[in-house]
Design an enzyme around this catalytic site. Structure first.
Site, PDB file in Angstrom:
ATOM      1  N   HIS A  85      -6.170   1.780  -3.908  1.00 29.91           N
ATOM      2  CA  HIS A  85      -5.212   1.341  -2.899  1.00 29.91           C
ATOM      3  C   HIS A  85      -4.794  -0.089  -3.191  1.00 29.91           C
ATOM      4  CE1 HIS A  85      -8.245  -0.961  -0.231  1.00 29.91           C
ATOM      5  NE2 HIS A  85      -8.906  -0.577  -1.299  1.00 29.91           N
ATOM      6  N   CYS A  96       0.815  -1.222   0.000  1.00 26.89           N
ATOM      7  CA  CYS A  96       0.000   0.000   0.000  1.00 26.89           C
ATOM      8  C   CYS A  96       0.845   1.267   0.000  1.00 26.89           C
ATOM      9  CB  CYS A  96      -0.989  -0.012   1.163  1.00 26.89           C
ATOM     10  SG  CYS A  96      -0.249   0.110   2.815  1.00 26.89           S
ATOM     11  N   HIS A 149      -2.306   1.533   6.886  1.00 19.98           N
ATOM     12  CA  HIS A 149      -2.731   1.437   5.492  1.00 19.98           C
ATOM     13  C   HIS A 149      -2.904   2.837   4.921  1.00 19.98           C
ATOM     14  CE1 HIS A 149      -4.300  -0.789   2.067  1.00 19.98           C
ATOM     15  NE2 HIS A 149      -5.315   0.056   1.993  1.00 19.98           N
TER      16      HIS A 149
END
Length: 238
Positions: free
Chosen positions: A197, A133, A185
Site C-alpha cells: 500500500h 493509496c 485507505h
C-alpha cells in the site's frame, strides 16, 4: 460535448480553477476527457476512464483527434514511447494510441504492484514518481485492463466481499479507516498476512483482522473495514 486527450506524461488535476488549489488526481498520457466547463485559463473536465471531475490548466489541453490508432495499455511502472518522433517516458497505465510495440509484459497483477515499491506518497498522485493509496490501486489494476474508480471509498463499492480468513487471495483489496467508519485507505493483499500500500511510500506491511501493522513503528496504522475481490471492470475507453 467537446473532448480532449492528455498528451503529456502527467497533468495535475485540481479541485478548483487555481494553480494553488489542491491536486486531487492526475491525467495519465492518453487518457480522454470531456469538457464540462471553460473559463479563460482553466477547463473543467471529466476523465472518461473513471468519471472523475477536476480542473486542468488550459495550456495543457489538447483537442481530441478522431484519427486514433490501435490502443494498448502501458504495463510497466514507466515506459518509453515515441511521440512526434521524440522519445518520451510515460507512467504505467498510460493509454497508447499507436502501432508501437506492445507493453503488456506482465500478466501478474502482484508483480506489477511490486514494481512501485519505494515510490513516494503524493496526494492525488498516480505514478511511480508520486502516488496516493487509491491512485496506486487504480493504476495497478488499469495496467491489467481493469478501470476502477478513483477514490478508496468508491473502490470499496466494487467487487465481492471476502471474509478475512484463508479465502483471501493475492490481489484482493483491503479497505481501512482511522478511528471511524469512513473508508480512507486501501491496499492490495499479497496474501492473508501481508499488504502492499501507499503510506509515506509504497511499502509492504503486516495485515491481520485488526488492520495494518506498521513494521517500522511497531503499531497499527489503519483499522480494517472490509476486503473486496475485483473480478472484472468495464473499460470505458473501448
Amino acid at each position: 460535448m467537446a473532448k480532449g486527450i492528455c498528451k503529456y506524461p502527467l497533468v495535475a488535476c485540481r479541485r478548483e480553477a487555481n494553480e494553488r488549489s489542491e491536486m486531487i488526481t492526475q491525467l495519465l498520457y492518453g487518457e480522454i476527457y470531456e469538457i464540462i466547463e471553460e473559463i479563460p485559463s482553466w477547463i473543467k473536465i471529466k476523465c472518461l476512464r473513471d468519471s472523475y471531475e477536476s480542473w486542468i490548466d488550459r495550456k495543457l489541453h489538447t483537442p481530441l483527434s478522431e484519427n486514433l490508432k490501435i490502443k494498448f495499455i502501458a504495463s510497466e511502472a514507466y515506459n518509453e514511447i515515441i511521440e512526434n518522433g521524440n522519445k518520451m517516458i510515460v507512467p504505467g497505465a498510460s493509454i497508447i494510441y499507436s502501432d508501437q510495440k506492445q507493453f503488456n509484459n506482465s500478466k501478474d497483477l502482484i508483480e506489477s504492484a511490486l514494481k512501485f515499491l519505494g515510490a513516494p506518497y503524493l496526494w492525488g498522485g498516480k505514478s511511480i514518481w508520486g502516488i496516493d493509496c487509491s491512485g496506486f490501486v487504480q493504476v495497478v489494476f488499469q495496467m491489467h485492463g481493469m478501470d476502477l474508480s478513483r477514490d478508496a471509498y468508491q473502490q470499496a463499492e466494487l467487487g465481492e466481499t471476502i471474509e478475512f480468513n484463508d479465502l483471501i487471495q493475492a490481489g484482493d483489496l483491503a479497505f481501512f479507516s482511522k478511528g471511524d467508519d469512513r473508508i480512507s485507505h486501501v491496499g492490495i493483499c499479497l496474501n492473508k498476512e501481508q499488504i502492499i500500500h501507499a503510506s509515506g511510500k509504497v511499502r509492504i506491511d503486516k495485515l491481520d483482522h485488526h488492520g495494518i501493522y506498521n513494521v517500522d513503528n511497531q503499531s497499527y496504522s489503519h483499522e480494517l473495514r472490509i476486503v473486496k475481490r475485483i473480478k472484472k471492470a468495464v473499460d470505458k475507453n473501448a
